[in-house]
Motif scaffolding. Structure first.
Motif, short mmCIF file in Angstrom:
data_model
loop_
_atom_site.label_atom_id
_atom_site.label_comp_id
_atom_site.label_asym_id
_atom_site.label_seq_id
_atom_site.Cartn_x
_atom_site.Cartn_y
_atom_site.Cartn_z
N ALA A 12 -5.05 -2.90 -30.61
CA ALA A 12 -3.83 -2.13 -30.84
C ALA A 12 -3.36 -1.47 -29.53
CB ALA A 12 -4.05 -1.08 -31.92
N ASP A 13 -4.30 -0.91 -28.77
CA ASP A 13 -3.94 -0.28 -27.50
C ASP A 13 -3.45 -1.33 -26.49
OD1 ASP A 13 -4.58 2.22 -28.46
OD2 ASP A 13 -6.58 2.25 -27.55
N LEU A 14 -4.07 -2.48 -26.49
CA LEU A 14 -3.65 -3.55 -25.59
C LEU A 14 -2.24 -4.02 -25.92
CD1 LEU A 14 -4.48 -5.44 -23.27
CD2 LEU A 14 -5.36 -7.01 -25.00
N LEU A 15 -1.97 -4.21 -27.19
CA LEU A 15 -0.62 -4.64 -27.59
C LEU A 15 0.42 -3.57 -27.26
CD1 LEU A 15 -1.42 -6.41 -30.98
CD2 LEU A 15 -0.98 -7.46 -28.75
N ALA A 16 0.06 -2.30 -27.42
CA ALA A 16 0.98 -1.21 -27.06
C ALA A 16 1.24 -1.21 -25.55
CB ALA A 16 0.40 0.13 -27.50
N LEU A 17 0.20 -1.47 -24.77
CA LEU A 17 0.36 -1.56 -23.33
C LEU A 17 1.29 -2.71 -22.95
CD1 LEU A 17 -0.62 -0.49 -20.53
CD2 LEU A 17 -2.43 -2.22 -20.67
N TYR A 18 1.12 -3.86 -23.61
CA TYR A 18 1.99 -5.01 -23.36
C TYR A 18 3.45 -4.67 -23.70
CZ TYR A 18 -2.07 -8.14 -22.93
OH TYR A 18 -3.23 -8.78 -22.53
N LYS A 20 4.86 -1.72 -23.68
CA LYS A 20 5.39 -0.70 -22.78
C LYS A 20 5.62 -1.22 -21.36
CE LYS A 20 4.56 4.06 -21.39
NZ LYS A 20 3.69 5.22 -21.53
N HIS A 21 4.75 -2.11 -20.91
CA HIS A 21 4.83 -2.62 -19.52
C HIS A 21 4.80 -4.15 -19.54
CE1 HIS A 21 4.04 1.44 -18.04
NE2 HIS A 21 3.04 1.51 -18.90
N LYS A 22 5.94 -4.76 -19.33
CA LYS A 22 6.04 -6.22 -19.40
C LYS A 22 5.18 -6.91 -18.33
CE LYS A 22 8.47 -6.44 -22.97
NZ LYS A 22 7.82 -6.87 -24.20
N ASN A 23 4.99 -6.25 -17.18
CA ASN A 23 4.13 -6.84 -16.15
C ASN A 23 2.68 -6.94 -16.63
OD1 ASN A 23 6.16 -7.30 -14.30
ND2 ASN A 23 5.88 -5.32 -13.28
N MET A 24 2.26 -6.00 -17.45
CA MET A 24 0.90 -6.05 -18.00
C MET A 24 0.77 -7.21 -18.98
SD MET A 24 -0.80 -3.85 -16.41
CE MET A 24 -2.30 -3.78 -17.33
N GLU A 25 1.84 -7.48 -19.71
CA GLU A 25 1.83 -8.62 -20.62
C GLU A 25 1.63 -9.91 -19.82
OE1 GLU A 25 4.34 -10.26 -24.41
OE2 GLU A 25 5.42 -9.18 -22.86
N ARG A 26 2.32 -10.02 -18.70
CA ARG A 26 2.19 -11.20 -17.84
C ARG A 26 0.77 -11.28 -17.29
NH1 ARG A 26 3.33 -12.97 -12.36
NH2 ARG A 26 3.97 -15.14 -12.48
N LEU A 27 0.22 -10.16 -16.84
CA LEU A 27 -1.14 -10.13 -16.32
C LEU A 27 -2.14 -10.58 -17.39
CD1 LEU A 27 -3.17 -9.41 -14.09
CD2 LEU A 27 -3.18 -7.08 -14.99
N GLY A 28 -1.96 -10.09 -18.61
CA GLY A 28 -2.84 -10.49 -19.72
C GLY A 28 -2.77 -11.98 -19.97
N ARG A 29 -1.56 -12.54 -19.91
CA ARG A 29 -1.40 -13.99 -20.10
C ARG A 29 -2.10 -14.76 -18.99
NH1 ARG A 29 1.85 -17.48 -17.85
NH2 ARG A 29 3.27 -15.92 -17.06
N LEU A 30 -1.94 -14.31 -17.76
CA LEU A 30 -2.59 -15.00 -16.63
C LEU A 30 -4.11 -14.94 -16.74
CD1 LEU A 30 -0.24 -13.87 -13.73
CD2 LEU A 30 -0.37 -16.14 -14.76
N ILE A 31 -4.64 -13.80 -17.15
CA ILE A 31 -6.08 -13.67 -17.34
C ILE A 31 -6.56 -14.61 -18.45
CG2 ILE A 31 -7.90 -12.10 -18.14
CD1 ILE A 31 -6.36 -9.85 -16.64
N ALA A 32 -5.82 -14.66 -19.56
CA ALA A 32 -6.18 -15.55 -20.67
C ALA A 32 -6.13 -17.02 -20.24
CB ALA A 32 -5.26 -15.31 -21.86
N GLU A 33 -5.11 -17.38 -19.46
CA GLU A 33 -5.02 -18.77 -18.97
C GLU A 33 -6.19 -19.11 -18.07
OE1 GLU A 33 -1.24 -19.12 -17.03
OE2 GLU A 33 -0.12 -19.08 -18.91
#
Length: 92
Positions: A12-18, A20-33
């Motif tokens: 839930a906190d991770l999704l809220a961070l995504y 709030k901050h679109k760059n964090m969403e991109r970072l999360g996607r890159l880490i997952a990839e």
């Protein structure tokens, strides 16, 4: 083996961070990839490479690790018995 600091984030906190901050969403996607590619390479290696090739790849990626990790753990990571790893090491 070494002192380690691990951070834990609930979903839930991770999704809220995504949100709030679109760059964090991109970072999360890159880490997952990156994680996906790492896992698929490892599985592909188990399917297509022999233990000696897996060992050589491990040496190439991180030779320092070989001095820090016990042989039985390296053998387990490579999918071989410690005796087999010992024979591979003596041939190289």
């Amino acid at each position: 083996m070494k002192p380690t600091l691990v951070y834990k984030v609930n979903k839930a906190d991770l999704l809220a961070l995504y949100d709030k901050h679109k760059n964090m969403e991109r970072l999360g996607r890159l880490i997952a990839e990156n994680l996906y590619l790492t896992v698929t390479r490892r599985l592909d290696s188990f399917l297509h490479d022999n233990p000696e090739n897996r060992y050589q790849e491990l040496v190439h990626r991180n030779s320092k690790l070989l001095q820090e990790v016990p042989q039985y753990m390296l053998a387990s990571y490579l999918g071989v018995k410690p005796e087999t790893l010992s024979r591979i090491r003596t041939r190289k």
